[in-house]
Scaffold this motif. Sequence first.
Motif, short mmCIF file in Angstrom:
data_model
loop_
_atom_site.label_atom_id
_atom_site.label_comp_id
_atom_site.label_asym_id
_atom_site.label_seq_id
_atom_site.Cartn_x
_atom_site.Cartn_y
_atom_site.Cartn_z
N TYR A 68 0.83 -1.20 0.00
CA TYR A 68 0.00 0.00 0.00
C TYR A 68 0.87 1.26 0.00
CZ TYR A 68 -4.20 2.80 0.79
OH TYR A 68 -5.22 3.71 0.67
N HIS A 69 0.38 2.29 -0.63
CA HIS A 69 1.20 3.47 -0.86
C HIS A 69 1.56 4.24 0.41
CE1 HIS A 69 -2.53 5.87 -0.69
NE2 HIS A 69 -1.72 6.87 -0.41
N VAL A 70 0.74 4.17 1.44
CA VAL A 70 1.05 4.90 2.68
C VAL A 70 2.35 4.37 3.27
CG1 VAL A 70 0.27 5.43 5.02
CG2 VAL A 70 -1.37 5.47 3.13
N VAL A 71 2.45 3.06 3.40
CA VAL A 71 3.66 2.45 3.94
C VAL A 71 4.82 2.61 2.96
CG1 VAL A 71 4.70 0.27 4.67
CG2 VAL A 71 2.38 0.87 5.41
N GLU A 72 4.56 2.39 1.67
CA GLU A 72 5.62 2.54 0.67
C GLU A 72 6.19 3.95 0.66
OE1 GLU A 72 8.44 1.50 -2.02
OE2 GLU A 72 7.09 0.15 -0.98
N SER A 73 5.33 4.94 0.82
CA SER A 73 5.82 6.34 0.88
C SER A 73 6.74 6.54 2.07
CB SER A 73 4.63 7.31 0.95
OG SER A 73 3.86 7.24 -0.23
N ALA A 74 6.39 5.96 3.22
CA ALA A 74 7.25 6.07 4.40
C ALA A 74 8.58 5.35 4.17
CB ALA A 74 6.55 5.51 5.64
N LEU A 75 8.54 4.21 3.50
CA LEU A 75 9.78 3.47 3.21
C LEU A 75 10.67 4.28 2.27
CD1 LEU A 75 8.34 -0.13 2.78
CD2 LEU A 75 9.73 0.72 4.68
N ILE A 76 10.09 4.87 1.24
CA ILE A 76 10.87 5.70 0.31
C ILE A 76 11.45 6.90 1.05
CG2 ILE A 76 10.71 7.21 -1.72
CD1 ILE A 76 8.68 5.15 -2.86
N TRP A 77 10.64 7.54 1.92
CA TRP A 77 11.15 8.65 2.72
C TRP A 77 12.35 8.22 3.54
CZ3 TRP A 77 12.52 13.18 3.92
CH2 TRP A 77 12.83 13.53 5.23
N GLN B 69 14.46 5.80 2.95
CA GLN B 69 15.62 5.61 2.07
C GLN B 69 16.25 6.93 1.69
OE1 GLN B 69 13.86 3.46 -1.17
NE2 GLN B 69 14.15 1.47 -0.20
N ILE B 70 15.42 7.89 1.34
CA ILE B 70 15.93 9.21 0.95
C ILE B 70 16.57 9.90 2.15
CG2 ILE B 70 15.22 11.53 0.24
CD1 ILE B 70 13.18 10.11 -1.60
N ALA B 71 15.92 9.81 3.29
CA ALA B 71 16.44 10.45 4.51
C ALA B 71 17.79 9.86 4.89
CB ALA B 71 15.44 10.30 5.65
#
Length: 176
Positions: free
Chosen positions: A101-110, A112-114
């Motif tokens: 789901y995109h909510v969790v995926e967005s946090a995972l991408i954040w 990685q970027i962070a």
Amino acid sequence: VAAEFGLTDFAKKILYDGRFMEWSGSGSPEKHHYGSGGLLQHTYEVIKLAMGMCDFYVKFIDKRLVFIGALMHDVGKIRCYKCTSKETDSWEGTLHKSRVYHVVESALIWQQIADATLIPHLTEEDYDHITHIILAHHGCKEWGSPVRPQTKEAWIVHLADSASARLNDNLKSQNL
């Protein structure tokens, strides 16, 4: 807005990703911001709405965190939808969408970027706060968030996201 916080390079890294610029905001024509460019349009609306709310509560809100949270809140959709036809601008959900789901995926991408990017003047607590904003942006578990908003900044991004999505849904239903 990004320049105000010294985040221009960071924002460009996200917004100029070809997938982000082209991606749909949903996998169904009945849902908000469907079709090519929908994710970029929705993200723009959420940032503008959120920054507008911050202006009312400027003494009590960390606008940097709201900006980054609004920018990153739906970035995970680049893994949750795929274009099935460029000719008809058709999109559908992926297996990843149903499993992560995109909510969790967005946090995972954040995360990685962070981990890979030094963002000026952010503390470890700020990084966690942004993760919370992203995870809480749907408002409650019934709507897909693993946590409810617990900070003013998280509430602002949730409300801006909801306003953008529901207003777009309403425009679609009225064929506007």
